[in-house]
Design an enzyme around this catalytic site. Structure first.
Site, PDB file in Angstrom:
ATOM      1  N   GLY A   4      15.519  87.896  54.197  1.00 56.26           N
ATOM      2  CA  GLY A   4      16.308  89.120  54.335  1.00 56.26           C
ATOM      3  C   GLY A   4      16.039  89.840  55.639  1.00 56.26           C
ATOM      4  O   GLY A   4      15.899  91.062  55.662  1.00 56.26           O
TER       5      GLY A   4
ATOM      6  N   THR B 209      17.864  89.845  58.660  1.00 54.07           N
ATOM      7  CA  THR B 209      18.934  89.992  59.648  1.00 54.07           C
ATOM      8  C   THR B 209      19.172  91.453  60.018  1.00 54.07           C
ATOM      9  O   THR B 209      19.889  91.738  60.974  1.00 54.07           O
ATOM     10  CB  THR B 209      20.250  89.382  59.137  1.00 54.07           C
ATOM     11  OG1 THR B 209      20.641  90.035  57.918  1.00 54.07           O
ATOM     12  CG2 THR B 209      20.096  87.885  58.893  1.00 54.07           C
TER      13      THR B 209
ATOM     14  N   TYR C 284      15.463  98.953  39.803  1.00 49.86           N
ATOM     15  CA  TYR C 284      14.843  98.726  41.111  1.00 49.86           C
ATOM     16  C   TYR C 284      13.343  99.016  41.052  1.00 49.86           C
ATOM     17  O   TYR C 284      12.519  98.205  41.503  1.00 49.86           O
ATOM     18  CB  TYR C 284      15.506  99.621  42.163  1.00 49.86           C
ATOM     19  CG  TYR C 284      14.819  99.596  43.506  1.00 49.86           C
ATOM     20  CD1 TYR C 284      14.958  98.506  44.359  1.00 49.86           C
ATOM     21  CD2 TYR C 284      14.035 100.672  43.931  1.00 49.86           C
ATOM     22  CE1 TYR C 284      14.326  98.482  45.600  1.00 49.86           C
ATOM     23  CE2 TYR C 284      13.408 100.649  45.168  1.00 49.86           C
ATOM     24  CZ  TYR C 284      13.550  99.559  45.998  1.00 49.86           C
ATOM     25  OH  TYR C 284      12.920  99.537  47.222  1.00 49.86           O
TER      26      TYR C 284
ATOM     27  N   GLY D 137      13.281  94.099  57.585  1.00 50.13           N
ATOM     28  CA  GLY D 137      13.029  92.684  57.838  1.00 50.13           C
ATOM     29  C   GLY D 137      13.278  92.300  59.277  1.00 50.13           C
ATOM     30  O   GLY D 137      12.490  91.559  59.886  1.00 50.13           O
TER      31      GLY D 137
ATOM     32  N   GLY E 250      17.571  95.867  59.142  1.00 50.29           N
ATOM     33  CA  GLY E 250      16.630  96.752  58.458  1.00 50.29           C
ATOM     34  C   GLY E 250      15.178  96.452  58.742  1.00 50.29           C
ATOM     35  O   GLY E 250      14.797  96.030  59.842  1.00 50.29           O
TER      36      GLY E 250
END
Length: 264
Positions: A14, A16, A154, A20, A18
């Site tokens: 993940g 790509t 979450y 990450g 933010g």
């Protein structure tokens, strides 16, 4: 402190955008060979190009695969048979009334936020152990400790991540492999920015101001009183991946701006 990860390969799910992406860029700056992961080839190619443009001599490639599925994890293993550093960053979130969350939505949250890390750790940890060196970082959240009633599914997933990370650290005891969790608080990533756009438009305020107001309204215990930047969270991830973090394992490393009201 100078962090050098030259000769190490880092895989970040993940990554790509933010947190990450910021961590992938930071690890490339530290000299690691970086593997960016995302669900679409377009997003992966864009992230890889961006890192190459901003980090001179960066060794970076990408793998397009959905890490939230068993098939996607298998595709990642096929493309990247081994790595020294694994950052289990991929995750989804979003507020929803508990009584309206469907079984499928609970399952999706679990598959993406929890099972992605379980599957990849299961695949990569044995080789790290054999080499006597490795770093695994799980992205949890302050919501794993400070359960949010507005998105219980979450929070539950991020509590599960804490338990898995701690248990794996014990399994890797005295092997030279560390396993830790990083717990961001409210962070001004693209996902949070999108969530705040209605407020920005309705009130005519900046994204930063909307972020500060969100923290004050929904995380009033925050000491920072603003969202963190993705780079501020990435700094903790990069440290946890470093040689210098050799005595840090089984830890829940908070980058929450003091949201969790605890002295420990």
């Amino acid at each position: 402190m100078h962090i050098s990860l030259k000769g190490k390969t880092a895989l970040l799910t993940g990554s790509t955008k933010g947190i990450g992406f910021a961590a992938a860029k930071g690890l490339a700056e530290a000299g690691a060979a970086v593997v960016v992961n995302g669900r679409t080839q377009e997003a992966v190619d864009k992230a890889v190009s961006s890192i190459r443009e901003s980090v001179s001599g960066a060794d970076v490639k990408g793998v397009a695969a959905n890490a939230g599925t068993a098939d996607g994890c298998n595709a990642i293993f096929d493309a990247v048979p081994d790595c020294d550093i694994l950052v289990n960053n991929v995750g989804i979130f979003g507020p929803k009334d508990f009584f309206e969350i469907t079984d499928d939505e609970w399952q999706q949250m679990f598959d993406i936020n929890v099972m992605s890390g379980v599957r990849l750790a299961r695949g990569y940890l044995p080789k790290m152990k054999d080499r006597g060196w490795g770093r695994v970082v799980f992205l949890s959240s302050e919501s794993g400790l400070n359960m949010p009633p507005e998105m219980l599914h979450y929070g539950f997933s991020k509590t599960a991540v804490l338990g898995i990370s701690r248990g794996l650290a014990k399994i890797m005891s005295a092997t030279g492999v560390t396993v830790n969790s990083v717990l961001p608080g409210p962070t001004l990533s693209e996902g949070v920015a999108s969530m705040l756009q209605d407020d920005v438009k309705e009130r005519g305020v900046s994204l930063e101001e909307a972020g500060r107001d969100f923290v004050k309204a929904h995380r009033p215990s925050s000491i920072l009183q603003r969202p963190a930047t993705v780079e501020e969270v990435a700094n903790m991830i990069i440290y946890a991946c470093s040689e210098q973090a050799s005595a840090t394992t089984g830890a829940a490393l908070r980058v929450d701006g003091g949201v969790v009201d605890s002295i420990a």
